[in-house]
Structures are given as C-alpha cells and as structure tokens.
Design an enzyme around this catalytic site. Sequence first.
Site, mmCIF file in Angstrom:
data_model
loop_
_atom_site.group_PDB
_atom_site.id
_atom_site.type_symbol
_atom_site.label_atom_id
_atom_site.label_comp_id
_atom_site.label_asym_id
_atom_site.label_seq_id
_atom_site.Cartn_x
_atom_site.Cartn_y
_atom_site.Cartn_z
ATOM 1 N N SER A 142 0.819 -1.215 0.000
ATOM 2 C CA SER A 142 0.000 0.000 0.000
ATOM 3 C C SER A 142 0.853 1.265 0.000
ATOM 4 O O SER A 142 0.334 2.365 0.062
ATOM 5 C CB SER A 142 -0.934 -0.003 1.214
ATOM 6 O OG SER A 142 -0.206 -0.235 2.398
ATOM 7 N N ASN A 157 -2.413 -2.806 13.044
ATOM 8 C CA ASN A 157 -3.870 -2.592 13.006
ATOM 9 C C ASN A 157 -4.286 -1.335 13.773
ATOM 10 O O ASN A 157 -5.073 -0.527 13.269
ATOM 11 C CB ASN A 157 -4.601 -3.815 13.570
ATOM 12 C CG ASN A 157 -4.340 -5.070 12.753
ATOM 13 O OD1 ASN A 157 -3.749 -4.979 11.675
ATOM 14 N ND2 ASN A 157 -4.768 -6.209 13.242
ATOM 15 N N HIS A 173 -40.084 24.311 -10.136
ATOM 16 C CA HIS A 173 -40.172 23.548 -11.394
ATOM 17 C C HIS A 173 -39.447 24.270 -12.536
ATOM 18 O O HIS A 173 -39.818 24.104 -13.700
ATOM 19 C CB HIS A 173 -41.623 23.284 -11.811
ATOM 20 C CG HIS A 173 -42.508 22.829 -10.690
ATOM 21 N ND1 HIS A 173 -42.670 21.505 -10.359
ATOM 22 C CD2 HIS A 173 -43.247 23.538 -9.796
ATOM 23 C CE1 HIS A 173 -43.489 21.402 -9.322
ATOM 24 N NE2 HIS A 173 -43.853 22.629 -8.949
ATOM 25 N N SER A 213 -14.063 27.244 -27.129
ATOM 26 C CA SER A 213 -14.295 26.080 -27.985
ATOM 27 C C SER A 213 -13.222 26.036 -29.069
ATOM 28 O O SER A 213 -12.759 27.083 -29.532
ATOM 29 C CB SER A 213 -15.681 26.195 -28.621
ATOM 30 O OG SER A 213 -15.737 25.442 -29.816
ATOM 31 N N LYS A 215 -17.729 30.990 -28.565
ATOM 32 C CA LYS A 215 -18.109 30.315 -27.314
ATOM 33 C C LYS A 215 -17.279 30.725 -26.097
ATOM 34 O O LYS A 215 -16.075 30.922 -26.184
ATOM 35 C CB LYS A 215 -17.962 28.786 -27.487
ATOM 36 C CG LYS A 215 -18.998 28.160 -28.402
ATOM 37 C CD LYS A 215 -20.415 28.249 -27.884
ATOM 38 C CE LYS A 215 -20.722 27.242 -26.829
ATOM 39 N NZ LYS A 215 -20.740 25.861 -27.300
ATOM 40 N N ASN A 225 -17.494 28.997 -22.392
ATOM 41 C CA ASN A 225 -18.228 27.928 -21.717
ATOM 42 C C ASN A 225 -18.003 27.885 -20.202
ATOM 43 O O ASN A 225 -16.915 28.192 -19.732
ATOM 44 C CB ASN A 225 -17.818 26.576 -22.305
ATOM 45 C CG ASN A 225 -18.202 26.455 -23.766
ATOM 46 O OD1 ASN A 225 -19.214 27.008 -24.194
ATOM 47 N ND2 ASN A 225 -17.400 25.751 -24.538
ATOM 48 N N GLU A 238 -19.432 22.951 -14.793
ATOM 49 C CA GLU A 238 -19.788 21.615 -15.292
ATOM 50 C C GLU A 238 -18.901 20.536 -14.673
ATOM 51 O O GLU A 238 -19.364 19.448 -14.319
ATOM 52 C CB GLU A 238 -19.679 21.583 -16.821
ATOM 53 C CG GLU A 238 -20.783 22.400 -17.494
ATOM 54 C CD GLU A 238 -20.543 22.599 -18.993
ATOM 55 O OE1 GLU A 238 -19.731 21.884 -19.586
ATOM 56 O OE2 GLU A 238 -21.173 23.505 -19.558
ATOM 57 N N TYR A 291 -9.790 -6.596 12.424
ATOM 58 C CA TYR A 291 -9.164 -6.038 11.221
ATOM 59 C C TYR A 291 -9.151 -7.076 10.102
ATOM 60 O O TYR A 291 -8.916 -8.259 10.312
ATOM 61 C CB TYR A 291 -7.723 -5.591 11.507
ATOM 62 C CG TYR A 291 -7.041 -5.068 10.263
ATOM 63 C CD1 TYR A 291 -7.227 -3.762 9.843
ATOM 64 C CD2 TYR A 291 -6.246 -5.905 9.471
ATOM 65 C CE1 TYR A 291 -6.635 -3.281 8.678
ATOM 66 C CE2 TYR A 291 -5.648 -5.431 8.304
ATOM 67 C CZ TYR A 291 -5.862 -4.127 7.914
ATOM 68 O OH TYR A 291 -5.295 -3.663 6.759
ATOM 69 N N LYS A 334 -8.349 3.851 1.731
ATOM 70 C CA LYS A 334 -7.466 5.016 1.554
ATOM 71 C C LYS A 334 -7.563 5.727 0.223
ATOM 72 O O LYS A 334 -7.811 6.945 0.178
ATOM 73 C CB LYS A 334 -6.026 4.612 1.835
ATOM 74 C CG LYS A 334 -5.851 4.299 3.299
ATOM 75 C CD LYS A 334 -4.514 3.796 3.674
ATOM 76 C CE LYS A 334 -4.636 3.179 5.051
ATOM 77 N NZ LYS A 334 -5.551 1.996 5.074
HETATM 78 N N1 ARG Z 1 -1.724 -1.255 4.835
HETATM 79 C C1 ARG Z 1 -2.593 -1.719 5.846
HETATM 80 C C2 ARG Z 1 -3.917 -0.946 5.779
HETATM 81 O O1 ARG Z 1 -3.927 0.062 5.191
HETATM 82 C C3 ARG Z 1 -1.955 -1.551 7.160
HETATM 83 C C4 ARG Z 1 -2.409 -2.498 8.211
HETATM 84 C C5 ARG Z 1 -1.864 -3.828 7.973
HETATM 85 N N2 ARG Z 1 -2.204 -4.737 9.011
HETATM 86 C C6 ARG Z 1 -2.067 -6.015 8.822
HETATM 87 N N3 ARG Z 1 -2.384 -6.772 9.805
HETATM 88 N N4 ARG Z 1 -1.714 -6.507 7.684
HETATM 89 O O2 ARG Z 1 -4.904 -1.353 6.318
#
Ligand code: ARG
Length: 459
Positions: free
Chosen positions: A23, A110, A156, A277, A283, A285, A290, A317, A325
């Site tokens: 991650s 966690n 309306h 445009s 134009k 815009n 939008e 967890y 994220k």
């Molecule tokens: N990258 C993990 C997350 O965003 C971090 C926590 C990882 N915990 C684990 N027991 N693998 O949730």
Amino acid sequence: MAQLWGGRFTKETDKLVYDFNASISFDKRLFKQDIEGSIAHVVMLEKQGILTCEEKDAIVKGLTGIRTDVENGTLEITHEYEDIHSFVEANLIDRIGDAGKKLHTGRSRNDQVALDMKLYVRSEVIEITDCLKQLLSTLLTIMEANTDTYMPGFTHLQKAQPTTLAHHMGAYFEMFKRDVLRMQDIYKRMNFSPLGSGAFAGTTYPLDRSYSSSLMGFEGPTLNSMDSVADRDYVIEFLSALSTIMMHLSRFSEEIIIWNSNEYRFVEIDDAFSTGSSIMPQKKNPDIAELVRGKTGRVYGALMSILTTMKGIPLAYNKDMQEDKEVTFDAIDTVKNCLMLFEGMVSTMKFNNAVMEKSAMMGFTNATDAADYLVNKGVPFRDAHGIIGRLVLYCIDRNTSIDALSIEELKEISPVFEADVYDAISLKTCVEKRLTIGAPGPAVMAEVIQKNKAFLESL
Ligand code: ARG
C-alpha cells in the site's frame, strides 16, 4: 522487498502478491501521521517504564530526522517497502540501530493504521471547514450588497415569485453552513484514539492509553479494542458529508450554468474562470461549473465504495480495510479543489442585476401578491386565486403583464380592484412585504445576515 514479517515463511512472496498487497504507493500520504503516532507511542512507553529515557530519546530523534529528511527531499519514500509503517520502522532501525527495534512494542499495524487514518481525516476535517468558511464569507459579501437586487424565484424551473439575489445566495449559505456543522459533528464523534488497541485484544504491557491519546489532542481513548481497529465509521461519515457538499456545489453549478446561458444572462462568469471552444470562436463555456457538477459522481463513488467494502467483513481487522485510503484521498482532493475553484468562480462572477430584475417583472411572479391583494379586500383566497388565474390568461392572450393593464381592464375582471393595486403588486412591494423570518424582505434579510455574520465569526 522490505517486510516487517517473514520469520514463519519458507518462501519468498510472489512478486504479483507483493505488489497486490503493498500500500506504500498511496499510504505514503500518511507519513506525518505515522511519525506523530509513533512519537506519542514511545513517549508513553517511556513514561510507563517500558522503554528507557535514552531509548525514547533515540527513537524520537530518529523519527523526527526521518520526517525532516522526507520533507526536504533527501529521503525518498520508495516502493521497496510494503507500507508506510514498514518504511518508517526500517529507516529508524537503519538510523539508530537496536533501539529502533523497540518502537513497535505493544503495538500492531492494526491500531497503527487506524490511528494514522484518523489523524489524517481529522486534519482534513479542519481543512475542508476552512474551504467552506471561505466560500461562506464570499456568499455573505454578495448577500450584503444585494438585499434589494430583485430576481425571479423558481419552482419547477418556472418563474414563481419575486425574490432577491441576497435571498437566493442565502439559501446556499444555509447549505454550506450545515456542511460546516456536519464537519464539527464528525470531529467530535471521531476524536478518540485507537492507539494501544494492539492487533484487536489490547496488550499485556501496562500502556497508558489516556496519556498517548492526550498527546495527540484526542478526547480520550476508544473503549473497545476490537472496535477500535475495525471501525471506519468516521471515514463513512466524512465521505457522506463530502458527498453532501458536492451535492450542494452541483446544484449551485447547475444554476450558474443556467444563469450564464445566452437565454438567461443573469450572470457572466469571469474570463479567467471560463473556457473556449476549439471550433466555435464565439463560445465562452462554463466548464468549471460543469466539472464541479461532474465530479460529484466521483465523490459519491468513494462513499459507495467504502460502504460496500465495510458491509461484509467480520471483526476485527481485515485487509479489505486497506481499500479505505485511495478513494478517501481522492475524494478529499476533489472536494478541496472544487470548493476553492468554485469560490473563485463565484467571487469573480458578474451579476446582471438589470436583467434579473426585468426577468422578475415578466412571467407573472406577482400573481400570488395580486391574489393576496384581493384577499385583503375581503375576497376568499380560493376565489381570488381563480380571478387572478383568469387575469393571467387574459394577459397571456395580449402578451402583457398584470401591472400593465388599465384599472378599467382590471375592474372588468373583478370590481374589487382599486388604483392602489399597482403599488401592491409592484416588485418592490412584493419583496419588501415578505417579512417572515427567512423571507427575502430586506428588513428580515438584514437580521439573517447579522446572525450569519456572527456564525462565521464564531468559527
Ligand atoms: N496497509 C494496511 C492498511 O492500510 C496496514 C495495516 C496492515 N495490518 C495487517 N495486519 N496486515 O490497512
């Protein structure tokens, strides 16, 4: 590949598995929060006699050094680490040696990630509030200058009754005010620290969770360690509030697009906030409005995504939660961008007061007031409604308006009409007499503006 685990494995992680699981590419955004949380953790460990003062000092120095080096660009967060937690810990051990290996005492990733994400969202709650404040102050400035700028109000998308620009802007003020209040609610509800919950069952070390939570400005520690690591309610509440902000911006955008059209011309968006445009030279815009309207879907998507991710996972967890994220980060960036651009567009937009006023004079926006005029002369409202309906039809046939008819023509439809009708149904009277609190009458509008000013100052 740098991992925090591996002792019980006999094989290298498959490359695809490593990439799929990692991650770091997105949670590197949490690096400041990760360091802040780690510092609070070790300061607490030392207070509890779990680390020596020297160990604590070495770790804190190492962590702040990492933060400085990342900030000034001498240390790069590379993808060779699984996640931001691994990056920080590995770098700490490289810097300070064995003491660094004690950082994770009494902690799990966690509770660590639950904390990092909470710290991050909490600071974004403040930043979004600041963007909202800026927009509210722009709206208030427009309101103050336009308590007698007449325009038609619509239902309306048909002209309904006259109102003022201050009143119309005031409607959006109330919406964004509620958005600010929602941010404050979220802050209060989420402001409890999960640190010290361990993997999910707490820990046998004598941690002082209240102390570490106070170091990070939390109200106190969370009260169930299993819930602490499994809870992403605050992310959902936050994304829901962001979705509501986008819904408000999108409705406002839609109105600006309509008002800026050749047919309406109520407003003209500044050149700096318009686009052209490639083929049609004439134009100009309203692309920003939008795009804001369009990006609403993306923020709703983030909310749907996390709601769906969370719906089927057992306690405590599970790795599914890593999916919180990217969508949250994207939603935050989108909303902040939209709020800032929108504020710029609205504050530079030109309101064509004369066009709006002329539009309010046409389209029978004073029909309700004409009926009320008859009611004041003793005609029951339902009969008055019928009389004015016939009057409107009469005017449509002759392509004219009620106030342009002669008193003789009016009397022909109802003998109750007198010469005072013209004043009673003038745009000015129609607006000025609407004096119930919340209505456009300038006298009550001034009161509301004062209240809203006080609200903004209290933030
Ligand atoms: N990258 C993990 C997350 O965003 C971090 C926590 C990882 N915990 C684990 N027991 N693998 O949730």
